[in-house]
Design an enzyme around this catalytic site. Structure first.
Site, short mmCIF file in Angstrom:
data_model
loop_
_atom_site.label_atom_id
_atom_site.label_comp_id
_atom_site.label_asym_id
_atom_site.label_seq_id
_atom_site.Cartn_x
_atom_site.Cartn_y
_atom_site.Cartn_z
N ASN A 139 0.57 -1.35 -0.10
CA ASN A 139 -0.09 -0.10 -0.17
C ASN A 139 0.92 1.35 0.07
O ASN A 139 0.32 2.57 -0.04
CB ASN A 139 -1.06 -0.06 1.25
CG ASN A 139 -2.16 -1.04 0.91
OD1 ASN A 139 -2.27 -1.62 -0.18
ND2 ASN A 139 -2.90 -1.39 1.85
N ARG A 180 -8.74 -1.06 -7.65
CA ARG A 180 -9.29 -0.04 -7.14
C ARG A 180 -8.12 1.30 -6.96
O ARG A 180 -8.61 2.48 -7.46
CB ARG A 180 -9.90 0.15 -5.70
CG ARG A 180 -11.03 -1.01 -5.75
CD ARG A 180 -11.90 -0.78 -4.31
NE ARG A 180 -12.03 0.50 -4.08
CZ ARG A 180 -13.24 1.37 -4.42
NH1 ARG A 180 -14.04 0.62 -4.92
NH2 ARG A 180 -13.26 2.44 -4.04
N CYS A 209 -16.72 -3.29 -4.40
CA CYS A 209 -15.78 -4.24 -4.45
C CYS A 209 -16.16 -4.97 -2.99
O CYS A 209 -17.03 -4.77 -2.30
CB CYS A 209 -14.30 -3.79 -3.87
SG CYS A 209 -14.08 -3.25 -2.30
N ARG A 259 -17.21 1.47 -0.86
CA ARG A 259 -16.10 2.11 -1.23
C ARG A 259 -16.05 3.15 -2.24
O ARG A 259 -15.80 3.18 -3.22
CB ARG A 259 -14.84 1.25 -1.58
CG ARG A 259 -14.60 0.20 -0.44
CD ARG A 259 -13.60 -0.45 -0.66
NE ARG A 259 -12.17 -0.14 -0.47
CZ ARG A 259 -10.94 -0.74 -0.90
NH1 ARG A 259 -11.10 -1.84 -1.30
NH2 ARG A 259 -9.84 -0.04 -0.57
N ASP A 263 -7.06 -4.04 8.11
CA ASP A 263 -6.38 -4.77 7.43
C ASP A 263 -5.74 -5.84 8.07
O ASP A 263 -4.96 -6.84 7.61
CB ASP A 263 -5.20 -4.35 6.34
CG ASP A 263 -5.72 -3.37 5.30
OD1 ASP A 263 -6.87 -3.40 5.10
OD2 ASP A 263 -4.98 -2.56 4.84
N ARG A 310 -2.22 -11.46 -4.69
CA ARG A 310 -2.27 -9.87 -4.86
C ARG A 310 -1.50 -8.93 -3.67
O ARG A 310 -0.96 -7.93 -3.91
CB ARG A 310 -3.80 -9.47 -4.58
CG ARG A 310 -4.63 -9.58 -5.77
CD ARG A 310 -5.73 -9.00 -5.75
NE ARG A 310 -5.73 -7.72 -5.05
CZ ARG A 310 -6.48 -7.06 -4.30
NH1 ARG A 310 -7.41 -7.75 -3.91
NH2 ARG A 310 -6.21 -5.91 -3.51
N1 EPU Z 1 -14.50 6.81 1.98
C1 EPU Z 1 -15.68 7.56 1.59
N2 EPU Z 1 -15.41 8.28 0.23
C2 EPU Z 1 -14.14 8.47 -0.24
C3 EPU Z 1 -13.27 7.46 0.20
C4 EPU Z 1 -13.20 6.73 1.22
O1 EPU Z 1 -16.78 7.48 2.03
O2 EPU Z 1 -14.27 9.23 -1.08
C5 EPU Z 1 -14.67 5.73 3.05
C6 EPU Z 1 -14.49 4.17 2.76
O3 EPU Z 1 -15.61 3.61 2.08
C7 EPU Z 1 -14.18 3.70 3.93
C8 EPU Z 1 -13.35 4.67 4.79
O4 EPU Z 1 -13.66 6.04 3.98
O5 EPU Z 1 -15.20 3.34 4.71
C9 EPU Z 1 -11.82 4.57 4.53
O6 EPU Z 1 -11.38 4.48 3.16
P1 EPU Z 1 -9.89 4.85 2.85
O7 EPU Z 1 -10.02 5.98 1.69
O8 EPU Z 1 -9.39 5.01 4.03
O9 EPU Z 1 -9.58 3.36 2.04
P2 EPU Z 1 -8.76 3.13 0.85
O10 EPU Z 1 -7.81 4.11 0.57
O11 EPU Z 1 -9.67 2.88 -0.18
C10 EPU Z 1 -6.79 1.90 1.89
C11 EPU Z 1 -5.97 0.71 1.66
C12 EPU Z 1 -6.81 -0.52 2.19
C13 EPU Z 1 -7.05 -0.11 3.67
C14 EPU Z 1 -7.57 1.19 3.79
C15 EPU Z 1 -8.01 1.50 5.26
C16 EPU Z 1 -4.57 0.77 -0.60
C17 EPU Z 1 -4.34 0.50 -1.74
N3 EPU Z 1 -5.74 0.43 0.16
O12 EPU Z 1 -7.70 1.92 1.07
O13 EPU Z 1 -6.05 -1.67 2.24
O14 EPU Z 1 -7.87 -1.01 4.11
O15 EPU Z 1 -6.79 2.02 3.16
O16 EPU Z 1 -6.38 1.50 5.76
O17 EPU Z 1 -3.94 1.70 0.16
C18 EPU Z 1 -5.95 -3.94 1.60
O18 EPU Z 1 -4.58 -3.97 1.46
O19 EPU Z 1 -6.29 -5.29 1.61
C19 EPU Z 1 -6.57 -2.66 1.66
C20 EPU Z 1 -8.16 -2.95 1.52
#
Ligand code: EPU
Length: 429
Positions: free
Chosen positions: A23, A102, A126, A131, A316, A408
């Site tokens: 990440n 994503r 997803c 998300r 995670d 992945r």
């Molecule tokens: N959210 C919104 N609107 C947005 C963006 C996010 O409502 O525009 C919500 C999401 O639906 C969620 C919360 O905010 O409920 C947090 O989402 P966040 O944006 O923090 O997550 P992400 O960036 O999509 C990354 C990691 C995830 C990890 C999360 C939380 C990467 C590529 N992915 O996702 O990792 O769970 O932060 O720490 O960095 C994994 O590696 O298996 C994975 C899912």
């Protein structure tokens, strides 16, 4: 399709090298699009998601060369990528590619910042919840971009370039913070990101961007300040170690018993998880080479944990902790506060004989003395690895199906575990 066969019951003993963080590697690769010079990334993990992002960036004209191994390189050393976005030939990220991963939606930030336009497919739902990307869109609009949605695509334009602004996130978002940070580096004037995510991967990306000539302060705190610059240049950066991989193997050792050195791990990246593991009965020792995890004799104690943004307990690692708690002496409570539907592992853990009840966002796990191996599968990365942890302690054989998800995010999982005495093998076809 490949499967993994595990015969449970062996304690883990030995050393597991920790890979670079998925990440962090993904946004770092995307950040390379902010400059026409070469960004060199060391310690990039060999993962399906990294290969997929290479294809996606290639579609925009980004050239990526993986340096070969040199004499003396350790077999587990991550790869070095030379990424050059000298010529961006296409500012569209198509559905066929974005829907596979994503995080590739985040290319919208460098495309807008450098090319002043982008057309990026909405990623869609997803396995772990809806998300949405509304907060990413909000951040880019604050920076002066005009965005509209057309036939499933976000069409974004910033004819005169992006302008610095104050972006206050109503909830902590890793994706929103990455996108705002990348876009603001090339915006005119000052940007403040308030209620920013503090995850170590954000700090790693900010460190790399600063090496590329960006002016970012406060990364790793909820308030990040960015002074926009006209141009970024090439740099060399080493991806930080994967705290989720570290926590996953620490939980595996706590589950089976034994003693393992997690080589290259950094304890400050996962202190909350290490505290929970100590409460659960594991012994954690920090040394020069990383973290040593042991559980000898003592049983597993139940815990009560809620997931939270960094520095809280990471979502995670929620599935892995639940697997561990299936064998605790008593009832544990695990609450998921980040994603609304991240409990797909519950039904699969039940196939091992685990006793778990779901009530809204809280799972109550009544520990059992014994798990029994079973055929299982999961639909996301962290859920899949929780099944591996359960299988390592279950009696008899477990067949984990659909291991595409494991590939992945976990580099050479079966090799790392079998080197520590686990009976685990990949079955091809
Ligand atoms: N959210 C919104 N609107 C947005 C963006 C996010 O409502 O525009 C919500 C999401 O639906 C969620 C919360 O905010 O409920 C947090 O989402 P966040 O944006 O923090 O997550 P992400 O960036 O999509 C990354 C990691 C995830 C990890 C999360 C939380 C990467 C590529 N992915 O996702 O990792 O769970 O932060 O720490 O960095 C994994 O590696 O298996 C994975 C899912």
């Amino acid at each position: 399709m490949d499967r993994i066969r595990i015969i449970g019951g062996n304690k883990l003993h030995g050393t597991i090298p920790i890979s670079g963080a998925k990440n962090a590697a993904l946004p770092l690769m995307i950040a390379a699009m902010l400059t026409d010079e070469t960004l060199i990334l060391d310690n990039v993990p060999r993962l399906a998601d990294v290969a997929q992002l290479q294809r996606i960036l290639g579609n925009h004209g980004v050239d990526i060369m993986a340096a070969g191994k040199r004499p003396g390189d350790h077999e587990y050393q991550g790869q070095t990528l030379h990424i050059s976005a000298k010529n961006i030939i296409d500012t569209t990220a198509p559905y066929e590619l974005v829907s596979k991963m994503r995080a590739s939606f985040w290319v919208i930030a460098p495309l807008l910042a450098r090319m002043h336009e982008a057309k990026v497919s909405l990623p869609g739902g997803c396995a772990i919840g809806t998300r949405p990307v509304d907060l990413l869109i909000m951040a880019l609009e604050k920076l002066g971009a005009e965005l509209s949605i057309d036939a499933g695509y976000v069409v974004a334009k910033a004819p005169g370039g992006l302008k610095g602004a104050t972006i206050e996130f109503p909830k902590v978002t890793v994706s929103g913070t990455h996108v705002a940070l990348m876009a603001a580096t090339l915006a005119r004037g000052t940007t403040i990101i308030a209620n920013a995510a503090c995850e170590p991967e954000i700090t790693d990306v900010a460190d790399c961007l600063n090496k590329m000539g960006a002016k970012i302060t406060g990364a790793g705190t909820p308030r990040i300040l960015i002074e926009g610059v006209a141009k970024l240049h090439g740099a060399r950066h080493t991806v930080l170690p994967d705290r989720i991989e570290t926590g996953t193997y620490a939980m595996a050792v706590a589950m089976t018993g034994g003693e393992v050195q997690l080589s290259g791990a950094r304890p400050e990246l996962l202190q909350s998880a290490l505290d929970v593991l100590t409460e659960a009965g594991a012994t954690i020792t920090v040394n020069n080479d990383g973290i040593r995890v042991a559980r000898n004799g003592a049983g597993i104690s139940p815990v009560t944990v809620s997931t939270a943004p960094f520095p809280g307990f990471p979502t995670d690692l929620q599935a892995q902790l639940m697997a561990l708690m299936t064998r605790a002496k008593g009832a544990s409570h695990i609450t998921e506060t980040i994603f609304e539907n991240r409990f797909m592992h519950v039904q699969e853990l039940a196939r091992f004989g685990a006793r778990i009840q779901l009530d809204g966002e809280t799972a109550t796990i009544d520990g059992v003395a014994r798990l029994r191996g079973a055929p299982v599968m999961a639909t996301d990365l962290r859920a899949s690895v929780s099944l591996v942890i359960a299988a390592l302690a279950a009696e008899g054989e477990t067949m984990v199906n659909r291991i595409y998800h494991l590939d992945r995010g976990f580099e050479r999982l079966e090799e790392k575990l079998s080197a520590c005495g686990a009976s685990i093998e990949r079955i091809s076809g």
